[in-house]
Design a protein around this motif. Structure first.
Motif, PDB file in Angstrom:
ATOM      1  N   ILE A   1      34.731  27.006  32.431  1.00 11.14           N
ATOM      2  CA  ILE A   1      34.450  27.897  33.557  1.00 11.14           C
ATOM      3  C   ILE A   1      35.499  27.743  34.653  1.00 11.14           C
ATOM      4  O   ILE A   1      35.990  28.734  35.208  1.00 11.14           O
ATOM      5  N   PHE A   2      35.877  26.507  34.980  1.00 15.16           N
ATOM      6  CA  PHE A   2      36.791  26.300  36.096  1.00 15.16           C
ATOM      7  C   PHE A   2      38.260  26.495  35.724  1.00 15.16           C
ATOM      8  O   PHE A   2      39.059  26.934  36.552  1.00 15.16           O
ATOM      9  N   ASP A   3      38.616  26.163  34.482  1.00 18.68           N
ATOM     10  CA  ASP A   3      40.029  26.237  34.091  1.00 18.68           C
ATOM     11  C   ASP A   3      40.382  27.512  33.343  1.00 18.68           C
ATOM     12  O   ASP A   3      41.543  27.938  33.376  1.00 18.68           O
ATOM     13  N   ASN A   4      39.397  28.118  32.683  1.00 21.71           N
ATOM     14  CA  ASN A   4      39.713  29.292  31.873  1.00 21.71           C
ATOM     15  C   ASN A   4      38.554  30.286  31.858  1.00 21.71           C
ATOM     16  O   ASN A   4      38.023  30.627  30.792  1.00 21.71           O
ATOM     17  N   PRO A   5      38.117  30.775  33.035  1.00 25.26           N
ATOM     18  CA  PRO A   5      37.004  31.737  33.069  1.00 25.26           C
ATOM     19  C   PRO A   5      37.389  33.047  32.382  1.00 25.26           C
ATOM     20  O   PRO A   5      38.550  33.472  32.434  1.00 25.26           O
ATOM     21  N   ARG A   6      36.404  33.673  31.749  1.00 24.00           N
ATOM     22  CA  ARG A   6      36.667  34.899  31.007  1.00 24.00           C
ATOM     23  C   ARG A   6      36.434  36.158  31.848  1.00 24.00           C
ATOM     24  O   ARG A   6      37.103  37.168  31.651  1.00 24.00           O
ATOM     25  N   GLU A   7      35.436  36.085  32.744  1.00 27.95           N
ATOM     26  CA  GLU A   7      35.025  37.282  33.470  1.00 27.95           C
ATOM     27  C   GLU A   7      35.755  37.411  34.809  1.00 27.95           C
ATOM     28  O   GLU A   7      35.966  36.429  35.517  1.00 27.95           O
ATOM     29  N   GLU A   8      36.102  38.643  35.143  1.00 28.94           N
ATOM     30  CA  GLU A   8      36.826  38.899  36.386  1.00 28.94           C
ATOM     31  C   GLU A   8      36.026  38.468  37.611  1.00 28.94           C
ATOM     32  O   GLU A   8      36.577  37.933  38.584  1.00 28.94           O
ATOM     33  N   ARG A   9      34.695  38.684  37.581  1.00 22.65           N
ATOM     34  CA  ARG A   9      33.849  38.286  38.720  1.00 22.65           C
ATOM     35  C   ARG A   9      33.885  36.769  38.913  1.00 22.65           C
ATOM     36  O   ARG A   9      33.871  36.275  40.036  1.00 22.65           O
ATOM     37  N   THR A  10      33.907  36.034  37.800  1.00 26.88           N
ATOM     38  CA  THR A  10      33.997  34.578  37.885  1.00 26.88           C
ATOM     39  C   THR A  10      35.331  34.161  38.489  1.00 26.88           C
ATOM     40  O   THR A  10      35.383  33.310  39.390  1.00 26.88           O
ATOM     41  N   MET A  11      36.396  34.748  38.020  1.00 24.81           N
ATOM     42  CA  MET A  11      37.727  34.415  38.532  1.00 24.81           C
ATOM     43  C   MET A  11      37.816  34.668  40.031  1.00 24.81           C
ATOM     44  O   MET A  11      38.337  33.838  40.788  1.00 24.81           O
ATOM     45  N   LYS A  12      37.307  35.800  40.470  1.00 20.84           N
ATOM     46  CA  LYS A  12      37.371  36.169  41.888  1.00 20.84           C
ATOM     47  C   LYS A  12      36.604  35.167  42.742  1.00 20.84           C
ATOM     48  O   LYS A  12      37.067  34.742  43.800  1.00 20.84           O
ATOM     49  N   PHE A  13      35.415  34.762  42.265  1.00 20.62           N
ATOM     50  CA  PHE A  13      34.605  33.799  43.010  1.00 20.62           C
ATOM     51  C   PHE A  13      35.298  32.449  43.096  1.00 20.62           C
ATOM     52  O   PHE A  13      35.361  31.819  44.160  1.00 20.62           O
ATOM     53  N   LEU A  14      35.833  31.979  41.973  1.00 22.43           N
ATOM     54  CA  LEU A  14      36.438  30.644  41.926  1.00 22.43           C
ATOM     55  C   LEU A  14      37.671  30.548  42.813  1.00 22.43           C
ATOM     56  O   LEU A  14      37.989  29.475  43.328  1.00 22.43           O
ATOM     57  N   LYS A  15      38.368  31.648  43.013  1.00 23.11           N
ATOM     58  CA  LYS A  15      39.539  31.644  43.904  1.00 23.11           C
ATOM     59  C   LYS A  15      39.158  31.247  45.321  1.00 23.11           C
ATOM     60  O   LYS A  15      39.963  30.685  46.055  1.00 23.11           O
ATOM     61  N   HIS A  16      37.913  31.526  45.703  1.00 28.16           N
ATOM     62  CA  HIS A  16      37.461  31.241  47.064  1.00 28.16           C
ATOM     63  C   HIS A  16      36.990  29.788  47.239  1.00 28.16           C
ATOM     64  O   HIS A  16      36.950  29.294  48.369  1.00 28.16           O
ATOM     65  N   ILE A  17      36.622  29.124  46.145  1.00 27.09           N
ATOM     66  CA  ILE A  17      36.033  27.791  46.289  1.00 27.09           C
ATOM     67  C   ILE A  17      36.872  26.674  45.710  1.00 27.09           C
ATOM     68  O   ILE A  17      36.610  25.508  45.995  1.00 27.09           O
ATOM     69  N   LEU A  18      37.876  26.993  44.896  1.00 31.54           N
ATOM     70  CA  LEU A  18      38.703  25.946  44.274  1.00 31.54           C
ATOM     71  C   LEU A  18      39.990  25.742  45.077  1.00 31.54           C
ATOM     72  O   LEU A  18      40.497  26.657  45.694  1.00 31.54           O
TER      73      LEU A  18
END
Length: 246
Positions: free
Chosen positions: A229-246
């Motif tokens: 999930i953190f290193d290789n998320p598949r979904e665009e919504r996941t990627m967008k969210f993780l950019k804000h918290i990582l």
């Protein structure tokens, strides 16, 4: 994942608050001994889902089983399920007029019908377990935020639950107090406690989570190992969210 036994079975759960669809047919299975971390933006439904597991929220539709016992319907025993699902909140919820020892003893005496002697013995062991063996006579007003949260965890453990639910347990803490709470949670995970955790503590996720579930708009968007999930998320919504918290 430590067992094939399903400890929490969430089936097509829906929760509406008026016109707001907080949960949209969510299904998720948590196995015995598994640590599942739920992440997502504010309003994604993650805390509503967690609170539904011991029916602090009443479902609009769907069903949840805890160790095979239904949460809804004529055979539902809510008291039993709540006894078996420990809940740790953001705001500690300790009784201010009781010291740490008595906060932990109260439910085992009232609900489990333990004698005060047995309850106190269990409480003292738990206080030592969470690093507060010398604070049994302290009242909540005399404790730091991290200490209060550790007492709250000990209080839940005193009921010997099958599942522990954590709703953003470190979000109300100062940064220097977060580690002491996460260390207790890590120890529980290593001991095989089944845990569902709503949190954005990525260090805990990488160290302890068997699975990470990303929710948005009342749905499970993606789930996998913390590394996936953190290193290789598949979904665009996941990627967008993780950019804000990582």
């Amino acid at each position: 994942m430590n067992s094939n036994k399903i400890m929490v079975d969430i089936q097509n759960v829906r929760k509406d608050f008026g016109t707001v669809k907080a949960l949209r047919k969510v299904s998720l299975q948590i196995h015995e001994g598994e640590v599942v971390l739920i992440i997502g933006p504010s309003g994604s439904g993650k805390s509503t889902l967690l609170r539904s597991v011991n029916r602090l929220e009443t479902l609009t539709s769907g069903q949840i089983f805890v160790d095979g016992d239904p949460l809804i319907g004529p055979k539902a025993d809510i008291r039993k399920i709540r006894e078996e699902t420990g809940m740790v909140f953001q705001s500690f919820n300790l009784f201010p007029h009781l010291n740490a020892l008595d906060n932990i003893c109260l439910a085992p005496i009232k609900v489990r019908k333990l004698s005060r002697t047995v309850a106190q013995e269990r409480a003292r062991k738990l206080l030592k377990r969470v690093g507060l063996g010398d604070r049994e006579n302290a009242y909540p007003g005399q404790l730091s935020g991290g200490q209060k949260q550790r007492v709250a965890i000990a209080r839940s453990l005193a009921m010997e639950p099958k599942v522990m639910l954590f709703d953003e347990p470190t979000s109300a803490l100062d940064p220097e107090m977060i580690k002491e709470v996460l260390d207790v949670m890590l120890d529980l995970a290593k001991e095989g406690m089944t845990m569902i955790v709503v949190s954005h503590e990525m260090g805990f996720a990488r160290a302890a989570a068997d699975r990470v579930v990303f929710m948005d708009e009342g749905e499970i968007v993606e789930m996998g190992t913390s590394q996936q999930i953190f290193d290789n998320p598949r979904e665009e919504r996941t990627m967008k969210f993780l950019k804000h918290i990582l």
